[in-house]
Design a protein around this motif. Structure first.
Motif, PDB file in Angstrom:
ATOM      1  N   ASP A  71       0.848  -1.197   0.000  1.00  0.00           N
ATOM      2  CA  ASP A  71       0.000   0.000   0.000  1.00  0.00           C
ATOM      3  C   ASP A  71       0.884   1.247   0.000  1.00  0.00           C
ATOM      4  OD1 ASP A  71      -2.747  -0.979   0.057  1.00  0.00           O
ATOM      5  OD2 ASP A  71      -2.205  -1.837   1.993  1.00  0.00           O
ATOM      6  N   ALA A 116      -9.943   2.913  -9.415  1.00  0.00           N
ATOM      7  CA  ALA A 116      -8.913   2.045  -8.821  1.00  0.00           C
ATOM      8  C   ALA A 116      -7.584   2.364  -9.483  1.00  0.00           C
ATOM      9  CB  ALA A 116      -9.261   0.570  -9.007  1.00  0.00           C
ATOM     10  N   THR A 156     -12.935   1.912  -5.509  1.00  0.00           N
ATOM     11  CA  THR A 156     -13.622   2.785  -4.555  1.00  0.00           C
ATOM     12  C   THR A 156     -14.874   3.359  -5.194  1.00  0.00           C
ATOM     13  OG1 THR A 156     -11.515   3.353  -3.514  1.00  0.00           O
ATOM     14  CG2 THR A 156     -13.369   4.821  -3.090  1.00  0.00           C
ATOM     15  N   THR A 181     -18.160   5.833  -5.356  1.00  0.00           N
ATOM     16  CA  THR A 181     -18.732   7.112  -4.939  1.00  0.00           C
ATOM     17  C   THR A 181     -20.095   7.259  -5.603  1.00  0.00           C
ATOM     18  OG1 THR A 181     -16.529   8.115  -4.789  1.00  0.00           O
ATOM     19  CG2 THR A 181     -18.416   9.606  -4.843  1.00  0.00           C
ATOM     20  N   VAL A 188     -16.620   4.552  -9.982  1.00  0.00           N
ATOM     21  CA  VAL A 188     -15.668   3.630  -9.362  1.00  0.00           C
ATOM     22  C   VAL A 188     -14.278   3.936  -9.926  1.00  0.00           C
ATOM     23  CG1 VAL A 188     -15.020   1.222  -8.977  1.00  0.00           C
ATOM     24  CG2 VAL A 188     -17.429   1.854  -9.100  1.00  0.00           C
ATOM     25  N   LEU A 208      -5.125   2.742  -4.753  1.00  0.00           N
ATOM     26  CA  LEU A 208      -6.553   2.862  -4.440  1.00  0.00           C
ATOM     27  C   LEU A 208      -7.270   1.584  -4.817  1.00  0.00           C
ATOM     28  CD1 LEU A 208      -8.542   5.097  -3.424  1.00  0.00           C
ATOM     29  CD2 LEU A 208      -9.006   5.592  -5.834  1.00  0.00           C
ATOM     30  N   ASN A 209      -7.919   0.960  -3.828  1.00  0.00           N
ATOM     31  CA  ASN A 209      -8.815  -0.164  -4.089  1.00  0.00           C
ATOM     32  C   ASN A 209      -9.976   0.317  -4.958  1.00  0.00           C
ATOM     33  OD1 ASN A 209      -8.077  -2.679  -3.022  1.00  0.00           O
ATOM     34  ND2 ASN A 209      -8.534  -2.022  -0.954  1.00  0.00           N
ATOM     35  N   LYS A 235     -11.114   3.922 -14.287  1.00  0.00           N
ATOM     36  CA  LYS A 235     -12.236   4.745 -13.831  1.00  0.00           C
ATOM     37  C   LYS A 235     -13.468   4.457 -14.684  1.00  0.00           C
ATOM     38  CE  LYS A 235      -9.158   8.583 -12.524  1.00  0.00           C
ATOM     39  NZ  LYS A 235      -8.890  10.037 -12.668  1.00  0.00           N
ATOM     40  N   VAL A 251     -18.005  -2.718  -9.800  1.00  0.00           N
ATOM     41  CA  VAL A 251     -16.796  -3.140  -9.087  1.00  0.00           C
ATOM     42  C   VAL A 251     -16.261  -4.443  -9.681  1.00  0.00           C
ATOM     43  CG1 VAL A 251     -15.929  -4.008  -6.879  1.00  0.00           C
ATOM     44  CG2 VAL A 251     -17.296  -1.927  -6.945  1.00  0.00           C
ATOM     45  N   GLN A 308     -23.425  -0.883  -8.248  1.00  0.00           N
ATOM     46  CA  GLN A 308     -22.136  -0.857  -7.568  1.00  0.00           C
ATOM     47  C   GLN A 308     -21.453  -2.216  -7.639  1.00  0.00           C
ATOM     48  OE1 GLN A 308     -22.166   0.915  -3.604  1.00  0.00           O
ATOM     49  NE2 GLN A 308     -23.886   2.221  -4.190  1.00  0.00           N
TER      50      GLN A 308
END
Length: 262
Positions: A11, A241, A221, A223, A239, A218-219, A59, A85, A81
């Motif tokens: 990370d 990552a 993620t 929004t 999303v 970034l996992n 993205k 993902v 979502q």
């Protein structure tokens, strides 16, 4: 799938580049007697750089109407979502496994395109001898055999499981005690159709995942944007990552290239 294979995940701090040092020469220890001065050895170090500033992110953004959100039988936002993902994870797997070399380092290089790995080219119809040859290369590079795993397309795995001896007996036997636990030559098998098949030929990988480093900025993620498209009475799911990957020891990756079907 790739991230769950046992790779070393690092990370990052704010998405900054990650420098992983690598020892490139032997330390050459030697025998010494009592009270004898110990030889000093100067090792040679190299490094791999992960997540350079040029590295792009995965993205995606999907809009949907508030009418759909209200009238749907299932929660549209949650369903979107989960699907987005999953699609982002698939996009990452495509890059980690077969991503082309990007000269300007904007996308991750895939496992099949690492430099410095061991290769057996023009394999042809897959047989057990080819698998043994791959294992021999890994053992010759002193890779820990207990850490090795196979990665292959489902068609190649099925072809291997169909191999029979001269008496018509299957040469690869499943483990009757574990459902879905696949092994070849004692090594676990990761089956994925994200290994490309080009002109009828594919690749099989024997590798030690712990010798591959993955830098994670970034996992995936999620929004939920419930105001941005208010003039359309819409919501959106975004999303994002950002990852990179590279081998710590390229010789711990063995590629069987040019695998074809009977």
């Amino acid at each position: 799938m790739f991230l769950n294979a046992g790779v070393r995940i690092i990370d990052t701090n704010g998405g900054n580049p990650v420098r992983v040092p690598m020892l490139t020469s032997m330390t050459a220890p030697s025998w010494h007697g009592e009270n004898e001065q110990i030889d000093e050895v100067d090792p040679t170090f190299d490094e791999i750089v992960l997540l350079p500033h040029s590295m792009k992110s995965v993205k995606t953004l999907t809009r949907y109407s508030n009418e759909l959100a209200r009238q749907a039988v299932v929660p549209v936002g949650s369903a979107l979502q989960q699907r987005i993902v999953a699609d982002v994870a698939g996009k990452l797997d495509d890059a980690f496994i077969a991503g082309a070399v990007s000269p300007d380092r904007t996308t991750p290089t895939g496992l099949l395109n690492y430099s410095g790995v061991q290769k057996i080219d023009a394999v042809g119809e897959i047989g057990l001898d080819a698998l043994h040859d791959a294992e021999a290369l890994a053992l010759g590079a002193e890779v820990d055999p207990s850490s090795l795993k196979w990665l292959m397309h489902s068609r190649d795995f099925v072809a291997i499981r169909k191999l029979k001896d001269t008496n018509g007996r299957y040469q690869v036997q499943p483990d009757p005690t574990e459902a879905g636990a696949y092994r070849l030559l004692g090594h676990p098998v990761l089956v994925t159709n994200r290994v490309p098949v080009v002109d009828g030929a594919s690749s099989i990988v024997l590798w030690d995942p712990s010798k591959v480093a993955v830098a994670r900025d970034l996992n995936p993620t999620v929004t939920v944007l419930d105001q941005l498209y208010g003039d359309y009475d819409q919501q959106a799911v975004r999303v994002v990552a950002r990852y990179d990957a590279a081998p710590l020891n390229p010789e711990a990756v063995v590629l069987l290239n040019g695998v074809t079907q009977p």
